[in-house]
Design a protein around this motif. Structure first.
Motif, PDB file in Angstrom:
ATOM      1  N   ASP B  17       0.836  -1.203   0.000  1.00 52.92           N
ATOM      2  CA  ASP B  17       0.000   0.000   0.000  1.00 52.92           C
ATOM      3  C   ASP B  17       0.868   1.248   0.000  1.00 52.92           C
ATOM      4  O   ASP B  17       0.619   2.203  -0.726  1.00 52.92           O
ATOM      5  CB  ASP B  17      -0.894   0.023   1.243  1.00 52.92           C
ATOM      6  CG  ASP B  17      -2.035  -0.966   1.112  1.00 52.92           C
ATOM      7  OD1 ASP B  17      -2.303  -1.391  -0.025  1.00 52.92           O
ATOM      8  OD2 ASP B  17      -2.649  -1.308   2.149  1.00 52.92           O
ATOM      9  N   LEU B  18       1.880   1.222   0.857  1.00 55.37           N
ATOM     10  CA  LEU B  18       2.715   2.412   1.003  1.00 55.37           C
ATOM     11  C   LEU B  18       3.603   2.627  -0.218  1.00 55.37           C
ATOM     12  O   LEU B  18       3.882   3.745  -0.603  1.00 55.37           O
ATOM     13  CB  LEU B  18       3.581   2.293   2.258  1.00 55.37           C
ATOM     14  CG  LEU B  18       2.799   2.358   3.573  1.00 55.37           C
ATOM     15  CD1 LEU B  18       3.714   2.084   4.750  1.00 55.37           C
ATOM     16  CD2 LEU B  18       2.125   3.709   3.740  1.00 55.37           C
ATOM     17  N   THR B  19       4.039   1.517  -0.835  1.00 49.73           N
ATOM     18  CA  THR B  19       4.892   1.648  -2.015  1.00 49.73           C
ATOM     19  C   THR B  19       4.105   2.236  -3.175  1.00 49.73           C
ATOM     20  O   THR B  19       4.649   2.947  -4.005  1.00 49.73           O
ATOM     21  CB  THR B  19       5.432   0.264  -2.437  1.00 49.73           C
ATOM     22  OG1 THR B  19       5.893  -0.403  -1.273  1.00 49.73           O
ATOM     23  CG2 THR B  19       6.572   0.388  -3.413  1.00 49.73           C
ATOM     24  N   ASN B  20       2.816   1.913  -3.220  1.00 57.71           N
ATOM     25  CA  ASN B  20       2.033   2.324  -4.379  1.00 57.71           C
ATOM     26  C   ASN B  20       1.436   3.716  -4.258  1.00 57.71           C
ATOM     27  O   ASN B  20       0.862   4.228  -5.205  1.00 57.71           O
ATOM     28  CB  ASN B  20       0.913   1.315  -4.632  1.00 57.71           C
ATOM     29  CG  ASN B  20       1.465   0.007  -5.160  1.00 57.71           C
ATOM     30  OD1 ASN B  20       2.531  -0.003  -5.782  1.00 57.71           O
ATOM     31  ND2 ASN B  20       0.782  -1.087  -4.886  1.00 57.71           N
ATOM     32  N   MET B  21       1.552   4.340  -3.081  1.00 54.72           N
ATOM     33  CA  MET B  21       1.011   5.691  -2.962  1.00 54.72           C
ATOM     34  C   MET B  21       1.900   6.676  -3.715  1.00 54.72           C
ATOM     35  O   MET B  21       3.113   6.648  -3.574  1.00 54.72           O
ATOM     36  CB  MET B  21       0.937   6.106  -1.492  1.00 54.72           C
ATOM     37  CG  MET B  21      -0.290   5.574  -0.775  1.00 54.72           C
ATOM     38  SD  MET B  21      -0.337   6.174   0.914  1.00 54.72           S
ATOM     39  CE  MET B  21      -1.216   7.726   0.686  1.00 54.72           C
ATOM     40  N   SER B  22       1.280   7.541  -4.494  1.00 55.91           N
ATOM     41  CA  SER B  22       2.076   8.523  -5.223  1.00 55.91           C
ATOM     42  C   SER B  22       2.363   9.704  -4.303  1.00 55.91           C
ATOM     43  O   SER B  22       1.652   9.912  -3.316  1.00 55.91           O
ATOM     44  CB  SER B  22       1.320   8.993  -6.458  1.00 55.91           C
ATOM     45  OG  SER B  22       0.238   9.812  -6.075  1.00 55.91           O
ATOM     46  N   PRO B  23       3.410  10.478  -4.604  1.00 51.39           N
ATOM     47  CA  PRO B  23       3.700  11.665  -3.798  1.00 51.39           C
ATOM     48  C   PRO B  23       2.469  12.558  -3.637  1.00 51.39           C
ATOM     49  O   PRO B  23       2.217  13.097  -2.559  1.00 51.39           O
ATOM     50  CB  PRO B  23       4.791  12.377  -4.606  1.00 51.39           C
ATOM     51  CG  PRO B  23       5.487  11.282  -5.336  1.00 51.39           C
ATOM     52  CD  PRO B  23       4.416  10.262  -5.653  1.00 51.39           C
TER      53      PRO B  23
END
Lengths: 422, 120
Positions: B17-23
């Motif tokens: 989840d955290l890896t896939n969040m964009s800036p």
């Protein structure tokens, strides 16, 4: 908020993290080498996630950017050491890290600008497949997420992820992190400008993707073009022409569709919605593009865009000048799509009847007959001649070829208008 | 006016989840929390807040005059307290109203609300 203010805001506050991410990837690529791009991207993500977990509770640092890059740098250092590649961090790199530490707070902007410029050139390197250059630039320098790029392109996330990972393989295969010089400069600058031109058009095209993210693509192309124009080695009349073109087009973005997302014709656009700051910037860049002796396609396209953006009203648009620019464009590298635009200007100057003759010649190109805007243009001129039945038929053919909802609604509206008249 | 403690429980997001969040998405979440904090500060009800470290955590218990230390809170439950806010409110109703605006709820977290016993 007035429209004039929005472009400045979207530049500074709106996409702060996105820009931070791009700057961090760029600056870390300089320090640790662009070959470490995967570890660099992961570490930048770590830093953003650390902010996500801490900042909501009030522990916001005084200088968020410095805080983020410090965390990212430490994570990257740990990561590379863990991967037992610390030997790849040589003395020179240590020196760079020290230097970076010392200059962190004072020279941020200038330093980042040059790093981002080098990152653009790395992403648009001839070794990277041209159709991946835009996505790679958006991901690394632009700080766009995979999901956002996929939304802009109406593509599947996995497909974008795959394309990016293939493109990054090229980055790892020894591309130098530099501003190209000498004989290399011109072709590589051309490639970078072409990528930005594609990025902008991807955002500007009415036919694909989500509206908001497409808008972001346009403004990102403007931001990156400004970086190229801001460096003494890469600044050139052609770059200024490209930015002028972007500015004139982007200035009209918010007036191009109404509250429901429906398309608004240029002749019906509310000119008070046009971004006056963007237009002023366009004029400034157009002025700067007029030095030197090169007349690039960007010059011609910028001049055309300026005719639309600077006319007092739709009625006072200088179609003759636009037609002349299109003629020059087409005498260089002929394109059937540009020809369609040329015929619209031609029709404004010489009348609908002559335009329809030109259109039927263009229609011999079978690719054109499967292009919805070809039929839309025919319908437009037929309706002007009050040949409503033929116009309606052309609108219906355009509708059959349209997959974009906004364009489809636009066509239905025109069809309804015609049937009312006849 | 009494103070209330808001314990922000959450199930830690997966690494994916955290890896896939964009800036952009990360900024939006942080922005939501900041906007809420600014609001309760402007309203004059904000007292304090802190993040609790996700890593580590211990449980101590007394056993026959001795004590025992175990690692927690992960061992007890998948959910953990990510941090807390303290706000001042007339009563529970008002404290609930303040807490309702907290974006933590929007992002799938739970808030445990407790009145702090005033020192006499």
């Amino acid at each position: 908020m007035t429209p004039a203010q929005t472009s400045q805001v979207s530049d500074s506050l709106d996409h702060l993290f996105r820009h931070h991410a791009g700057q961090m990837v760029s600056v870390l690529s300089r320090i640790f080498g662009v070959g470490n791009i995967d570890a660099i991207e992961d570490s930048v993500q770590d830093a953003l996630v650390a902010a996500l977990q801490k900042w909501p509770f009030g522990e916001t640092p005084d200088n968020p950017r410095a805080w983020l890059i410090e965390v990212a740098k430490n994570r990257l250092y740990d990561r590379l050491r863990r991967e037992k590649r610390s030997d790849s961090i040589d003395d020179e790199t240590h020196e760079l890290i020290d230097l970076h530490d010392r200059t962190r707070d004072t020279h941020f902007v200038g330093e980042f600008g040059e790093d981002e410029l080098k990152m653009i050139f790395a992403c648009c390197h001839p070794a990277v497949p041209p159709d991946s250059q835009v996505a790679l630039t958006l991901k690394t320098v632009g700080g766009f997420g995979v999901g956002e790029i996929a939304a802009a392109y109406l593509a599947k996330e996995e497909a974008v992820a795959k394309m990016l990972s293939r493109a990054k393989q090229k980055l790892r295969s020894g591309i130098r992190f530099e501003v190209p010089a000498g004989d290399e400069l011109k072709p590589r600058l051309d490639a970078a400008l072409r990528a930005l031109y594609m990025m902008f058009n991807e955002g500007y095209a009415a036919s694909t993707g989500e509206a908001l993210i497409r808008r972001d693509l346009c403004f990102e192309a403007v931001r990156l073009a400004r970086i190229i124009a801001g460096h003494p080695v890469t600044a050139s009349p052609k770059v200024h022409a490209l930015i002028a073109l972007f500015c004139f087009q982007a200035a009209r973005l918010s007036a191009r569709s109404d509250d429901r997302g429906d398309l608004v014709l240029l002749s019906e656009q509310d000119r008070s919605l046009w971004d006056k700051h963007m237009i002023a910037e366009g004029i400034e860049h157009l002025r700067r593009s007029a030095t030197g002796d090169e007349l690039s396609d960007y010059h011609l396209e910028a001049e055309i865009a300026s005719c639309y953006a600077l006319a007092e009203s739709f009625e006072t648009i200088d179609w003759k000048r636009i037609l002349k620019c299109y003629d020059l464009l087409q005498s260089g590298r002929y394109s059937p799509v540009v020809e369609l635009n040329r015929i619209i200007a031609f029709g404004r100057v010489n009348g609908a009847e002559k335009a329809l003759e030109e259109l039927s010649r263009l229609g011999e190109n079978y690719l054109m007959t499967s292009f919805n805007f070809f039929h839309l243009t025919r319908a437009y001129f037929l309706a002007e001649l009050r040949q409503n039945e033929r116009a309606a038929e052309a609108y219906r053919r355009a509708a059959d070829l349209t997959r974009n909802d906004a364009v489809a609604r636009f066509i239905q509206k025109r069809l309804a208008e015609i049937s009312k008249i006849s | 006016m009494p103070n209330y403690l808001l314990l922000l429980h959450l199930t830690p997001p997966t690494k994916d989840d955290l890896t896939n969040m964009s800036p952009e998405q990360i900024q939006a979440v942080i922005g939501d929390y900041m906007a809420w904090r600014n609001k309760i500060q402007d309203d004059g009800v904000y007292v304090a807040s802190s993040k609790l470290r996700d890593e580590g955590g211990k449980f101590l218990s007394g056993v026959n005059g001795d004590f025992r230390v175990t690692d927690g809170p992960y061992t007890e439950s998948k959910e953990l307290v990510g941090g807390f806010f303290v706000v001042s409110a007339e009563n529970y109703d008002e404290a609930v109203k303040i807490s309702q605006g907290c974006p933590h709820l929007k992002y799938g977290g739970r808030i445990e609300l407790r009145e702090i016993e005033p020192t006499p």
